[in-house]
Scaffold this motif. Structure first.
Motif, short mmCIF file in Angstrom:
data_model
loop_
_atom_site.label_atom_id
_atom_site.label_comp_id
_atom_site.label_asym_id
_atom_site.label_seq_id
_atom_site.Cartn_x
_atom_site.Cartn_y
_atom_site.Cartn_z
N ASP A 199 -29.27 14.10 -18.38
CA ASP A 199 -29.77 15.36 -18.65
C ASP A 199 -29.48 16.38 -17.62
O ASP A 199 -27.91 16.24 -17.50
CB ASP A 199 -31.28 15.24 -17.49
CG ASP A 199 -32.31 16.98 -17.26
OD1 ASP A 199 -31.00 17.82 -17.17
OD2 ASP A 199 -33.37 16.04 -17.66
N GLN A 200 -29.19 17.57 -18.62
CA GLN A 200 -28.22 19.14 -18.26
C GLN A 200 -28.49 19.23 -16.55
O GLN A 200 -27.27 19.37 -15.76
CB GLN A 200 -28.44 20.09 -18.70
CG GLN A 200 -29.34 20.35 -18.79
CD GLN A 200 -30.25 21.99 -19.49
OE1 GLN A 200 -28.97 22.41 -20.11
NE2 GLN A 200 -30.90 22.44 -19.43
N GLY A 236 -30.48 23.77 -0.15
CA GLY A 236 -29.49 24.61 -0.82
C GLY A 236 -30.82 26.34 -0.98
O GLY A 236 -30.61 26.86 -0.61
N TYR A 237 -31.45 25.82 -2.17
CA TYR A 237 -32.56 26.93 -2.63
C TYR A 237 -33.65 25.67 -3.07
O TYR A 237 -32.97 24.94 -4.13
CB TYR A 237 -31.69 27.70 -3.42
CG TYR A 237 -31.51 27.45 -4.57
CD1 TYR A 237 -32.03 28.02 -6.01
CD2 TYR A 237 -30.31 26.92 -4.81
CE1 TYR A 237 -31.64 27.25 -7.00
CE2 TYR A 237 -29.36 26.43 -6.26
CZ TYR A 237 -29.32 27.21 -7.12
OH TYR A 237 -29.39 26.89 -8.08
N ILE A 238 -34.40 26.23 -3.70
CA ILE A 238 -35.42 25.72 -4.66
C ILE A 238 -35.28 26.22 -5.69
O ILE A 238 -34.95 26.66 -6.73
CB ILE A 238 -36.78 25.81 -4.75
CG1 ILE A 238 -37.60 26.18 -3.02
CG2 ILE A 238 -37.67 25.49 -4.89
CD1 ILE A 238 -38.82 25.89 -2.03
N HIS A 239 -34.50 23.89 -6.72
CA HIS A 239 -34.28 24.65 -7.78
C HIS A 239 -34.59 22.89 -8.75
O HIS A 239 -35.36 21.73 -7.84
CB HIS A 239 -33.22 24.42 -7.63
CG HIS A 239 -32.35 23.60 -6.99
ND1 HIS A 239 -32.00 23.20 -5.95
CD2 HIS A 239 -31.20 22.29 -8.18
CE1 HIS A 239 -31.06 22.31 -5.34
NE2 HIS A 239 -30.73 22.14 -6.61
N ILE A 240 -34.15 22.64 -9.59
CA ILE A 240 -34.73 21.51 -10.49
C ILE A 240 -33.68 20.93 -10.69
O ILE A 240 -32.56 21.13 -10.94
CB ILE A 240 -35.55 21.88 -11.62
CG1 ILE A 240 -36.52 22.26 -11.32
CG2 ILE A 240 -35.93 20.49 -12.12
CD1 ILE A 240 -37.69 22.84 -12.72
N ASN A 241 -33.56 19.66 -10.71
CA ASN A 241 -32.76 18.14 -10.67
C ASN A 241 -33.01 17.34 -11.76
O ASN A 241 -33.75 16.73 -11.92
CB ASN A 241 -31.66 18.02 -9.29
CG ASN A 241 -30.49 18.85 -9.26
OD1 ASN A 241 -30.54 19.11 -7.95
ND2 ASN A 241 -29.73 19.39 -10.05
N ARG A 277 -36.93 14.24 -13.79
CA ARG A 277 -36.80 15.56 -13.67
C ARG A 277 -37.66 15.83 -12.04
O ARG A 277 -38.80 15.47 -11.82
CB ARG A 277 -36.99 16.95 -14.27
CG ARG A 277 -35.77 16.65 -15.18
CD ARG A 277 -36.40 17.34 -16.54
NE ARG A 277 -36.29 19.09 -16.09
CZ ARG A 277 -34.73 19.28 -16.56
NH1 ARG A 277 -34.00 18.49 -16.77
NH2 ARG A 277 -35.51 21.02 -15.87
N TYR A 278 -37.31 16.48 -10.95
CA TYR A 278 -37.81 16.85 -9.90
C TYR A 278 -36.92 18.01 -9.57
O TYR A 278 -36.06 18.52 -9.22
CB TYR A 278 -37.67 15.57 -9.38
CG TYR A 278 -35.81 15.69 -8.37
CD1 TYR A 278 -35.56 15.74 -7.35
CD2 TYR A 278 -35.04 14.95 -9.38
CE1 TYR A 278 -34.36 15.84 -7.16
CE2 TYR A 278 -33.74 14.55 -8.79
CZ TYR A 278 -33.61 15.51 -7.41
OH TYR A 278 -31.70 15.30 -7.47
N ILE A 279 -38.55 18.75 -8.53
CA ILE A 279 -38.26 19.85 -8.27
C ILE A 279 -38.29 19.78 -6.41
O ILE A 279 -38.90 19.12 -6.29
CB ILE A 279 -39.26 21.23 -8.26
CG1 ILE A 279 -38.60 22.72 -7.58
CG2 ILE A 279 -40.55 20.72 -7.43
CD1 ILE A 279 -39.21 23.68 -8.27
N HIS A 280 -36.81 20.61 -5.52
CA HIS A 280 -37.07 20.59 -3.95
C HIS A 280 -36.17 21.31 -4.06
O HIS A 280 -35.22 22.45 -4.35
CB HIS A 280 -36.16 19.05 -4.18
CG HIS A 280 -34.88 18.87 -5.20
ND1 HIS A 280 -33.50 18.05 -4.44
CD2 HIS A 280 -34.19 19.56 -6.12
CE1 HIS A 280 -32.72 18.86 -4.84
NE2 HIS A 280 -33.02 19.26 -6.14
N SER A 281 -36.25 21.46 -3.08
CA SER A 281 -35.50 22.54 -1.66
C SER A 281 -34.34 21.71 -0.96
O SER A 281 -33.72 21.23 -0.07
CB SER A 281 -36.31 23.23 -0.62
OG SER A 281 -35.60 24.07 0.00
#
Length: 278
Positions: free
Chosen positions: A259-260, A248-253, A242-246
């Motif tokens: 993984d959901q 569109g907006y800052i979110h987690i993928n 899992r990672y957090i990035h910007s």
């Protein structure tokens, strides 16, 4: 002698041309130093650790004279992501300007719940202590490590993507990573292809089990001869793919199918990972 200046706005937009409608290349924060490259109707500058050279409105930067008190003065840093300064030590008084995390102001005096401060252009104001800290104290408690970088990253969740942005008002992918480091006392290059050269390249296992929290993940176009040339995007690994990035907006993928928050498109674009924290 090099011509230098100090950013005078909470967030200073640096444009490709002398026009606020031209492309925004990057941003500077209040209190940052900049090299002044050219003076015309607008001023051409280059910020520290930032390869972009661009134009700012003349009111956005104050020239730094050799005898200027700014350099050696005590300062405060804004620690809340958003806030305001005021004409009086009272939040109901007239606002002087907005403030964002990472802004720096010259400290003149400490009052009961407020710091009296001075801007680079000599404006004076009062900043609530609740949203700020003396810079010397802030530096002593900084911990530039994966847990603190990720805590900062999570505190920025939901903020929109803005091309060229490097502030809490909005940021692009590399601006997001740079701000997470900046707010923990670190200084890294501005753009993702430069950030791709930080730390050590990882030999990843098929299930990505050797990724650690804080590893930097890079995405883009596969260029086998020189992968850095293909870098178009960056995120920060949290755990278990899992990672957090910007974007569109800052979110987690996630890079993992089960993984959901799995993002198939970014997984196809995943290039490599770098380990900055050991």
């Amino acid at each position: 002698m090099q011509d230098t200046g100090i950013i005078n706005f909470s967030v200073c937009n640096v444009h490709q041309a002398e026009d606020s409608s031209s492309e925004m290349l990057t941003q500077g924060l209040l209190g940052m130093k900049a090299i002044i490259l050219e003076r015309r109707k607008w001023i051409k500058i280059k910020l520290e650790n930032d390869d972009n050279e661009g134009w700012v409105h003349p009111k956005a930067i104050t020239s730094l004279n050799p005898d200027e008190q700014w350099t050696n003065s005590s300062k405060i840093i804004i620690t809340a992501h958003y806030g305001f300064s005021y004409t009086q030590p009272d939040i109901h008084s007239q606002c002087v300007s907005d403030l964002v995390s990472g802004n720096r102001l010259r400290l003149l005096q400490e009052t009961n719940a407020f710091y009296k401060v001075e801007y680079p252009d000599k404006r004076q104001a009062y900043v609530p202590i609740a949203i700020s800290q003396k810079e010397d104290e802030w530096k002593k408690q900084n911990q530039l490590d994966a847990p603190h970088i990720l805590a900062t990253a999570h505190s920025l969740m939901g903020i929109p993507y803005i091309w060229g942005g490097t502030s809490a008002k909005g940021m692009d992918c590399s601006g997001f990573v740079r701000l997470c480091f900046l707010l923990n006392g670190g200084s890294i290059p501005r753009d993702s292809y430069q950030q791709a050269q930080l730390g050590k390249r990882l030999e990843l296992t098929e299930n990505l089990s050797n990724l650690q929290p804080g590893d930097l993940l890079f995405f883009g176009i596969h260029v086998p001869q020189n992968p850095i040339h293909g870098v178009r995007h960056i995120g920060i690994h949290i755990a278990d793919g899992r990672y957090i990035h910007s974007q569109g907006y800052i979110h987690i993928n996630s890079l993992l199918k089960n993984d959901q928050d799995y993002d198939e498109e970014n997984t196809k674009r995943f290039l490599f990972a770098q380990r900055y924290f050991f």
